[in-house]
Enzyme design. Structure first.
Site, PDB file in Angstrom:
ATOM      1  N   GLU A   1       0.835  -1.191   0.000  1.00  0.00           N
ATOM      2  CA  GLU A   1       0.000   0.000   0.000  1.00  0.00           C
ATOM      3  C   GLU A   1       0.880   1.255   0.000  1.00  0.00           C
ATOM      4  O   GLU A   1       1.775   1.408   0.821  1.00  0.00           O
ATOM      5  CB  GLU A   1      -0.853  -0.033   1.285  1.00  0.00           C
TER       6      GLU A   1
ATOM      7  N   ASP B   1      -0.204  -1.152   6.124  1.00  0.00           N
ATOM      8  CA  ASP B   1       0.012  -0.563   7.450  1.00  0.00           C
ATOM      9  C   ASP B   1      -0.867  -1.252   8.484  1.00  0.00           C
ATOM     10  O   ASP B   1      -1.959  -1.716   8.171  1.00  0.00           O
ATOM     11  CB  ASP B   1      -0.371   0.928   7.446  1.00  0.00           C
TER      12      ASP B   1
ATOM     13  N   ASP C   1      -2.889  -0.162  10.547  1.00  0.00           N
ATOM     14  CA  ASP C   1      -3.906   0.772  11.058  1.00  0.00           C
ATOM     15  C   ASP C   1      -5.244   0.501  10.360  1.00  0.00           C
ATOM     16  O   ASP C   1      -5.358  -0.448   9.581  1.00  0.00           O
ATOM     17  CB  ASP C   1      -3.457   2.227  10.869  1.00  0.00           C
TER      18      ASP C   1
ATOM     19  N   ASP D   1      -6.868   2.074   7.972  1.00  0.00           N
ATOM     20  CA  ASP D   1      -6.823   2.131   6.513  1.00  0.00           C
ATOM     21  C   ASP D   1      -6.173   0.884   5.928  1.00  0.00           C
ATOM     22  O   ASP D   1      -6.649   0.319   4.947  1.00  0.00           O
ATOM     23  CB  ASP D   1      -6.038   3.365   6.053  1.00  0.00           C
TER      24      ASP D   1
END
Ligand code: 0RA
Length: 630
Positions: A422, A495, A497, A499
Site C-alpha cells: 500500500e 500498514d 492501522d 486504513d
C-alpha cells in the site's frame, strides 16, 4: 478392583482405543482446534440423530469452567441392558467399541448425521475423563471412563420420569494441541444445526463467561435464508420454499434472490455441509437453468433468442439445499462432495415441477427473477467485451506487465513472491529492502474498487485491479489458470492501522470472490509487520503484539524505550526487510477459508451496504475481524 483378568472382549476394546489414540487424525481429522471441536460435534450429532428420528426435541451444550463440555438430550437414552453376544451392557459397548456407533438396528436410524460418523467411542478414547448418564425405562444409569477405559461397571443411580442421555467429557491434553473451546466456533455449528432441524431447541451455555444462546427456528431453512440475507437487499419479500421426497431422499430448498452479484448457495446432506457440492447441487443448477429459461421464453421476456446461462440464473441468489439421504456416498478431497446419482434426479425433478408451479402462481416474483438474470446476462456480455479489449490493449502495448511492478529475476513461480504494498512510499522502501532475486513489488494506490458492489465489467475497468491481475498472470474468474500464476506467494503488506486493514480486506474480497483458487491453494498471505520496536542500551527487539510487548518490557527491565510503528513507511528499507520480508526472520499469515459460508458472511458484512448488521457483526466478531485484518 472390578476386574481381575482381561478376556478377549477387553483386549478388542483396548486395541480399538489404542488405535484411536495413536492416530487421532484418522478419526477426527486433526488434533488442533478443529479436531477439538469435532469432539463436541460428534456427541451433538448423536443427539441430533435422535431429533431426526423423531425421538428428541431438545439438546443442550455447556462449556464448563473445568474445561469439560456437557451435552444433554431428551432422546430415548442409550440402551443399558446386557448385550447377549458380549455379556456387557449395551451402554458400555457403545462407549468403548469403535463403530459400535450404537446403531444396532438400521430401522432405528433412517438417516444419520455425524461428521465422520465415527461414534461417541472415539470421543471417549480421546478424553482424559468421560461420564455418561442415561435416563431410560424409569431408571438412571451411569458409567465413567478414563481415556476410553471404564472405571467401573454401569451403575444404577435411581429412578427418573424422563428419558435422555447426558455426556460430559474432558478432552485429553496429551492428544490435543489446545483444549480451549471457542464459543464462536461452537455457536456457528449449533445455530446451523437448529436452522437445518426446525423442530429442535438448542441451548448453548458458556459457563466461563455466562454467555447463553437459544436456537429454535420454526421456519427452518426459510429462516436460514432470511438470516443469510439480513445484510443484503432481497428482490422479493419471502424466500421460496420447496420440499418433497423421492426414492427415500428428503429434499428441502429455500431460495431468495437479492441485488447482490455473487452466488450464495449452500448445500447440506444429513446436516453435513457439502463444501465440494456434488450430485444434489448439480441437480439444482440444471433445474434452475431450465425452469427459468422455460418461463422466460414462454412469457416472451427475452429480447433475442439467446437465453440465459446457468450462472446468469444464480446471480444474487441465496439458497440452502438440505437433503436427508439414507446411505450417503461422500467423495472428493475433503469427503464433502455427494456422489449418489439418485440425489441428482430427486432434486432436479422436484425443483423442475415445484419451481415452475411457483413461478406460474407468483408472476411478480417470476418477473423480478427473470429481470435479474437478464441483467446478469447483459453484464456478462459487457464483461466479455471488456476482457477482449483488455487483451487487445495489452497486445498493442507490447510488454503486458504493469509499469509500476518491480519484478524479480526468478522465473520459477514456486520460488517467486509478489508483495502487494500500500502506498508509494512503503512501496519504495520495499523495493529497496527486498531481495530482488525472488521478490517482486507492486505498489497500489490507496483504496482499490470495492468488488462486493461491482460486476465483472466494472472490475475490469479499474486500472489498479488490471495491474494486479496482469502482474499475477493467472487471469480472473472463469478465465483463471493457476498454471500461469507468476508467483506462488502473493503477500499483502499494509500498514497496521484502520486504513491498512480496510485495504487488506478489499484485496481479500477480490481474491475470495474472483480468484478463489488462489486462496484454496494457499497462495495468499498477509505480511505481519511489527507493531513496536523496544530497546535498551544495545539490546533491541521487534514485537508483533501487545502481549509480546509486555513480555519484552519485562525481560529488558525498567527504562526501556518503545517506538510504535504506525505505518510501513516509518521503517527504513533494512528494517522492513529484517522484520517483515526476510524469509528467515519474518512471520506471515496464510489465508485459509475453512468455511465458505462464514467467509461469505464476513465479506458481505464488511463490504456490503447495510450499516446496522455491519455494526452488529463487528461488535460480535471483533476478534475475527481484527484477526483477518492484522
Ligand atoms: C444406540 C442405540 C439407540 C440410541 C443411542 C445409541 C443414542 C446415543 C446417543 C448419544 C447421545 N445421545 C444419544 N441418544 C441415543 C437406540 C435406542 C432405542 O432403540 O431405543
Amino acid at each position: 478392583m472390578e476386574k481381575i483378568s482381561y478376556d478377549a472382549n477387553d483386549i478388542e476394546v483396548l486395541e480399538g482405543l489404542e488405535a484411536v489414540r495413536k492416530r487421532p487424525g484418522m478419526y477426527i481429522g486433526s488434533t488442533d482446534a478443529r479436531g477439538l471441536h469435532h469432539l463436541v460435534y460428534e456427541v451433538v450429532d448423536n443427539s441430533i440423530d435422535e431429533v431426526m428420528s423423531g425421538n428428541a426435541s431438545y439438546v443442550s451444550v455447556t462449556i464448563n469452567t473445568d474445561g469439560s463440555a456437557t451435552v444433554i438430550d431428551d432422546g430415548r437414552g442409550i440402551p443399558v441392558g446386557t448385550q447377549s453376544k458380549y455379556n456387557v451392557s449395551a451402554l458400555e459397548l457403545v462407549m468403548t467399541r469403535l463403530h459400535a456407533g450404537g446403531k444396532f438396528n438400521d430401522k432405528n436410524y433412517k438417516v444419520s448425521g455425524g461428521l465422520h460418523g465415527v461414534g461417541v467411542s472415539v470421543v471417549n478414547a480421546l478424553s482424559s475423563a468421560m461420564h455418561v448418564e442415561v435416563h431410560r425405562d424409569g431408571e438412571v444409569h451411569q458409567q465413567s471412563y478414563c481415556r476410553g477405559i471404564p472405571q467401573g461397571p454401569v451403575h444404577l443411580l435411581g429412578k427418573t420420569d424422563r428419558t435422555g442421555t447426558t455426556v460430559t467429557f474432558f478432552p485429553d491434553e496429551d492428544i490435543f494441541e489446545t483444549v480451549d473451546f471457542d464459543f464462536e466456533t461452537l455457536q456457528y455449528r449449533l445455530r446451523n444445526l437448529a436452522f437445518l432441524n426446525r423442530n429442535v431447541v438448542i441451548n448453548f451455555l458458556d459457563q466461563r463467561t455466562g454467555r447463553e444462546e437459544h436456537y429454535h427456528y420454526e421456519g427452518g431453512i426459510v429462516e436460514f435464508v432470511s438470516y443469510l440475507n439480513r445484510s443484503r437487499s432481497p428482490l422479493h419479500p419471502e424466500p421460496i420454499f420447496i420440499s418433497g421426497e423421492k426414492d427415500g431422499i428428503v429434499v428441502e430448498l429455500a431460495m431468495q434472490y437479492t441485488d447482490a452479484f455473487n452466488e450464495n448457495v449452500h448445500s447440506f446432506v444429513n446436516n453435513i455441509t457439502t463444501m465440494e457440492g456434488g450430485t444434489h447441487l448439480s441437480g439444482l443448477r440444471a433445474s434452475l437453468t431450465r425452469t427459468i429459461n422455460d418461463y422466460g421464453r414462454e412469457h416472451n421476456l427475452f429480447k433475442d433468442g439467446d437465453g440465459l446461462t446457468g450462472e446468469d440464473t444464480r446471480e444474487g441468489l441465496t439458497a440452502i439445499l438440505s437433503l436427508k439421504v439414507p446411505e450417503p456416498q461422500f467423495e472428493g478431497q475433503t469427503k464433502t462432495k455427494l456422489g449418489n446419482s439418485e440425489a441428482r434426479s430427486a432434486v432436479e425433478s422436484l425443483v423442475n415441477d415445484k419451481l415452475r408451479e411457483y413461478l406460474l402462481e407468483n408472476p411478480r416474483t417470476a418477473e423480478v427473477i427473470i429481470r435479474k438474470a437478464v441483467d446478469a446476462a447483459a453484464a456478462r456480455e459487457a464483461a466479455r467485451r471488456a476482457r477482449d479489449l483488455t487483451r487487445r490493449k495489452s497486445l498493442l502495448e507490447g510488454s503486458s506487465l504493469p509499469g509500476k511492478l518491480a519484478d524479480c529475476s526468478e522465473r520459477d513461480p514456486s520460488r517467486a513472491e509478489l508483495f502487494i504494498v500500500e502506498g508509494e512510499s512503503a512501496g519504495g522502501s520495499a523495493k529497496q529492502g527486498r531481495d530482488r532475486a525472488f521478490q517482486a513489488i507492486l505498489p497500489i494506490r490507496g483504496k482499490i474498487l470495492n468488488v462486493e458492489k461491482a460486476r465483472m465489467d466494472r472490475i475490469l475497468d479499474s486500472e489498479e485491479i488490471r495491474n494486479l491481475v496482469t502482474a499475477m498472470g493467472c487471469g480472473i474468474k472463469d478465465d483463471i489458470d493457476l498454471a500461469k500464476l507468476r508467483y506462488h506467494r502473493i503477500v499483502i503488506m499494509t500498514d497496521a492501522d484502520v486504513d491498512g486493514a480496510h485495504i487488506s480486506t478489499l484485496l481479500l474480497t477480490l481474491f475470495f470472490r474472483f480468484m478463489r483458487p488462489l486462496i484454496d491453494n494457499g497462495h495468499i498471505y498477509l505480511a505481519q509487520p511489527p507493531l513496536y520496536k523496544v530497546w535498551k542500551g544495545k539490546k533491541e527487539a521487534y514485537v508483533y503484539s501487545d502481549r509480546e510487548l509486555a513480555k519484552a518490557l519485562e525481560e529488558m527491565g525498567g527504562g526501556a524505550s518503545i517506538q510504535r510503528y504506525k505505518g510501513l513507511g516509518e521503517m527504513n528499507p533494512q528494517q522492513l526487510w529484517e522484520t517483515t520480508m526476510d524469509p528467515h526472520t519474518r512471520t506471515m499469515k496464510r489465508i485459509e477459508v475453512e468455511d465458505a459460508m462464514k467467509a461469505d458472511e464476513l465479506f458481505t458484512m464488511l463490504m456490503g451496504d447495510a450499516v446496522e448488521p455491519r455494526r452488529e457483526f463487528i461488535m460480535e466478531h471483533a476478534h475475527e475481524v481484527i484477526n483477518l485484518d492484522v
